[in-house]
Scaffold this motif. Sequence first.
Motif, PDB file in Angstrom:
ATOM      1  N   ASN A 109     -38.812  21.473  34.165  1.00 60.60           N
ATOM      2  CA  ASN A 109     -37.167  21.726  33.988  1.00 60.60           C
ATOM      3  C   ASN A 109     -36.629  20.659  32.398  1.00 60.60           C
ATOM      4  OD1 ASN A 109     -34.813  23.101  34.004  1.00 60.60           O
ATOM      5  ND2 ASN A 109     -34.230  20.472  34.757  1.00 60.60           N
ATOM      6  N   ARG A 110     -37.143  21.476  31.805  1.00 58.46           N
ATOM      7  CA  ARG A 110     -36.835  20.254  30.686  1.00 58.46           C
ATOM      8  C   ARG A 110     -35.964  21.646  29.528  1.00 58.46           C
ATOM      9  NH1 ARG A 110     -39.686  17.801  31.416  1.00 58.46           N
ATOM     10  NH2 ARG A 110     -38.024  16.516  31.240  1.00 58.46           N
ATOM     11  N   SER A 111     -34.571  20.433  28.660  1.00 55.53           N
ATOM     12  CA  SER A 111     -33.424  21.398  28.124  1.00 55.53           C
ATOM     13  C   SER A 111     -33.990  22.203  27.173  1.00 55.53           C
ATOM     14  CB  SER A 111     -32.662  19.927  27.522  1.00 55.53           C
ATOM     15  OG  SER A 111     -32.130  19.573  28.368  1.00 55.53           O
ATOM     16  N   VAL A 112     -33.652  23.551  27.740  1.00 50.28           N
ATOM     17  CA  VAL A 112     -33.950  24.417  26.604  1.00 50.28           C
ATOM     18  C   VAL A 112     -32.383  24.687  25.522  1.00 50.28           C
ATOM     19  CG1 VAL A 112     -34.135  27.164  26.491  1.00 50.28           C
ATOM     20  CG2 VAL A 112     -35.275  25.784  28.348  1.00 50.28           C
ATOM     21  N   ARG A 113     -32.945  24.832  24.381  1.00 47.34           N
ATOM     22  CA  ARG A 113     -31.498  25.150  23.293  1.00 47.34           C
ATOM     23  C   ARG A 113     -32.345  26.575  22.794  1.00 47.34           C
ATOM     24  NH1 ARG A 113     -33.660  19.850  23.494  1.00 47.34           N
ATOM     25  NH2 ARG A 113     -31.286  17.990  24.416  1.00 47.34           N
ATOM     26  N   ARG A 114     -33.014  27.270  22.647  1.00 46.34           N
ATOM     27  CA  ARG A 114     -33.197  28.940  22.197  1.00 46.34           C
ATOM     28  C   ARG A 114     -33.476  29.504  23.363  1.00 46.34           C
ATOM     29  NH1 ARG A 114     -36.513  26.800  17.081  1.00 46.34           N
ATOM     30  NH2 ARG A 114     -37.596  26.024  19.038  1.00 46.34           N
ATOM     31  N   HIS A 118     -41.352  18.586  21.240  1.00 45.07           N
ATOM     32  CA  HIS A 118     -40.828  17.746  21.921  1.00 45.07           C
ATOM     33  C   HIS A 118     -40.721  17.090  22.209  1.00 45.07           C
ATOM     34  CE1 HIS A 118     -46.038  18.620  20.319  1.00 45.07           C
ATOM     35  NE2 HIS A 118     -45.073  19.225  19.764  1.00 45.07           N
ATOM     36  N   VAL A 119     -41.073  16.550  24.043  1.00 45.80           N
ATOM     37  CA  VAL A 119     -39.583  15.853  24.615  1.00 45.80           C
ATOM     38  C   VAL A 119     -40.741  14.446  25.520  1.00 45.80           C
ATOM     39  CG1 VAL A 119     -38.075  15.151  26.729  1.00 45.80           C
ATOM     40  CG2 VAL A 119     -38.111  17.951  25.392  1.00 45.80           C
ATOM     41  N   PRO A 120     -40.274  13.010  24.698  1.00 47.14           N
ATOM     42  CA  PRO A 120     -40.714  11.747  24.687  1.00 47.14           C
ATOM     43  C   PRO A 120     -40.230  11.342  25.905  1.00 47.14           C
ATOM     44  CG  PRO A 120     -40.492  12.152  22.566  1.00 47.14           C
ATOM     45  CD  PRO A 120     -39.573  13.025  23.023  1.00 47.14           C
ATOM     46  N   PHE A 160     -16.287  18.432  32.411  1.00 45.59           N
ATOM     47  CA  PHE A 160     -16.787  17.558  32.295  1.00 45.59           C
ATOM     48  C   PHE A 160     -18.154  17.815  31.490  1.00 45.59           C
ATOM     49  CE2 PHE A 160     -19.811  14.455  34.035  1.00 45.59           C
ATOM     50  CZ  PHE A 160     -18.749  12.924  33.583  1.00 45.59           C
ATOM     51  N   LEU A 161     -18.388  18.759  32.055  1.00 49.08           N
ATOM     52  CA  LEU A 161     -19.920  18.834  31.003  1.00 49.08           C
ATOM     53  C   LEU A 161     -20.310  20.699  31.380  1.00 49.08           C
ATOM     54  CD1 LEU A 161     -22.727  17.780  31.487  1.00 49.08           C
ATOM     55  CD2 LEU A 161     -23.406  18.399  33.490  1.00 49.08           C
ATOM     56  N   ILE A 162     -20.803  20.649  30.559  1.00 54.32           N
ATOM     57  CA  ILE A 162     -21.009  22.217  30.379  1.00 54.32           C
ATOM     58  C   ILE A 162     -23.401  22.476  30.619  1.00 54.32           C
ATOM     59  CG2 ILE A 162     -21.408  24.629  28.789  1.00 54.32           C
ATOM     60  CD1 ILE A 162     -19.124  22.950  27.498  1.00 54.32           C
ATOM     61  N   SER A 206     -32.055  25.839  30.955  1.00 52.74           N
ATOM     62  CA  SER A 206     -30.793  25.152  31.242  1.00 52.74           C
ATOM     63  C   SER A 206     -30.897  24.265  29.832  1.00 52.74           C
ATOM     64  CB  SER A 206     -29.844  25.008  32.319  1.00 52.74           C
ATOM     65  OG  SER A 206     -30.453  24.147  32.743  1.00 52.74           O
ATOM     66  N   CYS A 207     -29.588  24.155  29.274  1.00 51.11           N
ATOM     67  CA  CYS A 207     -29.377  22.301  28.785  1.00 51.11           C
ATOM     68  C   CYS A 207     -27.991  21.926  28.863  1.00 51.11           C
ATOM     69  CB  CYS A 207     -29.042  23.254  27.408  1.00 51.11           C
ATOM     70  SG  CYS A 207     -29.003  21.220  26.772  1.00 51.11           S
ATOM     71  N   MET A 208     -28.134  20.832  29.625  1.00 51.31           N
ATOM     72  CA  MET A 208     -26.722  20.039  30.163  1.00 51.31           C
ATOM     73  C   MET A 208     -25.832  19.990  28.650  1.00 51.31           C
ATOM     74  SD  MET A 208     -27.370  17.803  33.310  1.00 51.31           S
ATOM     75  CE  MET A 208     -28.443  18.211  34.575  1.00 51.31           C
ATOM     76  N   ILE A 209     -24.527  19.886  28.524  1.00 55.40           N
ATOM     77  CA  ILE A 209     -24.128  19.642  26.994  1.00 55.40           C
ATOM     78  C   ILE A 209     -22.829  18.599  27.532  1.00 55.40           C
ATOM     79  CG2 ILE A 209     -22.913  20.426  25.094  1.00 55.40           C
ATOM     80  CD1 ILE A 209     -25.370  22.559  25.241  1.00 55.40           C
ATOM     81  N   MET A 210     -23.002  17.655  27.079  1.00 57.20           N
ATOM     82  CA  MET A 210     -21.872  16.508  26.968  1.00 57.20           C
ATOM     83  C   MET A 210     -20.674  16.714  25.617  1.00 57.20           C
ATOM     84  SD  MET A 210     -21.847  13.859  29.484  1.00 57.20           S
ATOM     85  CE  MET A 210     -20.029  12.823  29.977  1.00 57.20           C
ATOM     86  N   SER A 211     -21.007  16.738  24.206  1.00 56.10           N
ATOM     87  CA  SER A 211     -21.224  16.607  23.431  1.00 56.10           C
ATOM     88  C   SER A 211     -20.122  18.531  23.363  1.00 56.10           C
ATOM     89  CB  SER A 211     -22.120  16.514  22.728  1.00 56.10           C
ATOM     90  OG  SER A 211     -22.397  15.169  22.654  1.00 56.10           O
TER      91      SER A 211
HETATM   92  C1  LIG Z   1     -25.380  14.185  30.675  1.00 50.62           C
HETATM   93  C2  LIG Z   1     -26.498  14.966  29.291  1.00 50.62           C
HETATM   94  C3  LIG Z   1     -26.069  15.273  28.665  1.00 50.62           C
HETATM   95  C4  LIG Z   1     -26.204  16.284  27.170  1.00 50.62           C
HETATM   96  N1  LIG Z   1     -25.917  16.493  26.548  1.00 50.62           N
HETATM   97  C5  LIG Z   1     -26.263  16.887  25.178  1.00 50.62           C
HETATM   98  C6  LIG Z   1     -25.513  17.086  24.470  1.00 50.62           C
HETATM   99  O1  LIG Z   1     -24.562  17.652  23.999  1.00 50.62           O
HETATM  100  N2  LIG Z   1     -26.280  18.582  23.637  1.00 50.62           N
HETATM  101  C7  LIG Z   1     -27.698  19.148  23.098  1.00 50.62           C
HETATM  102  O2  LIG Z   1     -27.787  19.283  22.899  1.00 50.62           O
HETATM  103  N3  LIG Z   1     -28.135  18.207  24.808  1.00 50.62           N
HETATM  104  C8  LIG Z   1     -27.759  17.358  25.413  1.00 50.62           C
HETATM  105  N4  LIG Z   1     -28.337  16.533  27.275  1.00 50.62           N
HETATM  106  C9  LIG Z   1     -29.990  17.249  27.163  1.00 50.62           C
HETATM  107  C10 LIG Z   1     -30.882  15.739  26.411  1.00 50.62           C
HETATM  108  O3  LIG Z   1     -30.318  15.872  24.945  1.00 50.62           O
HETATM  109  C11 LIG Z   1     -31.572  16.203  27.208  1.00 50.62           C
HETATM  110  O4  LIG Z   1     -31.613  15.750  28.819  1.00 50.62           O
HETATM  111  C12 LIG Z   1     -32.776  15.294  26.610  1.00 50.62           C
HETATM  112  O5  LIG Z   1     -32.901  15.402  25.566  1.00 50.62           O
HETATM  113  C13 LIG Z   1     -34.078  14.611  27.574  1.00 50.62           C
HETATM  114  O6  LIG Z   1     -34.850  16.298  27.382  1.00 50.62           O
HETATM  115  P1  LIG Z   1     -35.353  17.187  28.560  1.00 50.62           P
HETATM  116  O7  LIG Z   1     -33.664  17.691  29.401  1.00 50.62           O
HETATM  117  O8  LIG Z   1     -35.928  18.135  27.757  1.00 50.62           O
HETATM  118  O9  LIG Z   1     -36.141  16.322  29.734  1.00 50.62           O
HETATM  119  C14 LIG Z   1     -27.390  16.050  27.091  1.00 50.62           C
HETATM  120  C15 LIG Z   1     -28.479  15.764  28.576  1.00 50.62           C
HETATM  121  C16 LIG Z   1     -27.837  14.686  29.365  1.00 50.62           C
HETATM  122  C17 LIG Z   1     -28.533  14.774  31.711  1.00 50.62           C
END
Ligand SMILES: Cc1cc2nc3c(=O)[nH]c(=O)nc-3n(C[C@H](O)[C@H](O)[C@H](O)COP(=O)(O)O)c2cc1C
Length: 191
Positions: A10-15, A176-178, A144-146, A120-125
Amino acid sequence: MEMHELSMENRSVRRFMQEISIPDGDLLHFIDSARLAPCGANLQLLRFTPFTDRKHCSRIFPALKWAGYLEDWNGPDEGERPAAYIIIHAPHSERRHIPVDAGIAAAYIVLTARESGYGSCMIMSFDAEMIKEAAGTPGGYYPFLIIALGVPGEEIVLEETDGNIRYYRDTEDRHHVPKLALESLIVPATE
Ligand SMILES: Cc1cc2nc3c(=O)[nH]c(=O)nc-3n(C[C@H](O)[C@H](O)[C@H](O)COP(=O)(O)O)c2cc1C
């Protein structure tokens, strides 16, 4: 899938593969996991707005800020944008557990989505005013969170680091996610 394996997957996917939509029922299933999640005093104060419709999704996208460490990348192009979103609304409140509740709810959502084959990707910005307007945030609440969702359209490499935690893309366009080593996170208890 076993939980530890799911955590690695479960990595954060952006594409994403934007043209592959997610059925409304799947999104409700992810939110149902959040409904069942633990929360402070079992108050169940969070609220959720699912978006699957293309027109609605196109109102969310411009409010989002992507991948702060990838300075030369302005976010996913048309064709690789999320196919769905879930907005988590939190109440204006002094209660300290609410951000924790929201984090747990988000984790349940993204893990259920991953188990169902989505990324998926969590986004707070994000621009809160734009989101409030698009999502119809209830009175007394704020977005709060998207969570952006879709079928993954990028390759992501999980790797271990001894210090540099900035994610990056290589020449093959892999993300890459370190992650820090397990031993470096353990604080031994005092004798
Ligand atoms: C609380 C929270 C807020 C985040 N906000 C953003 C964001 O605004 N934009 C974004 O591109 N990624 C956002 N992320 C994704 C993180 O950048 C990502 O979890 C981190 O780089 C580690 O990658 P991984 O999720 O694959 O382990 C957020 C993640 C969390 C948990």
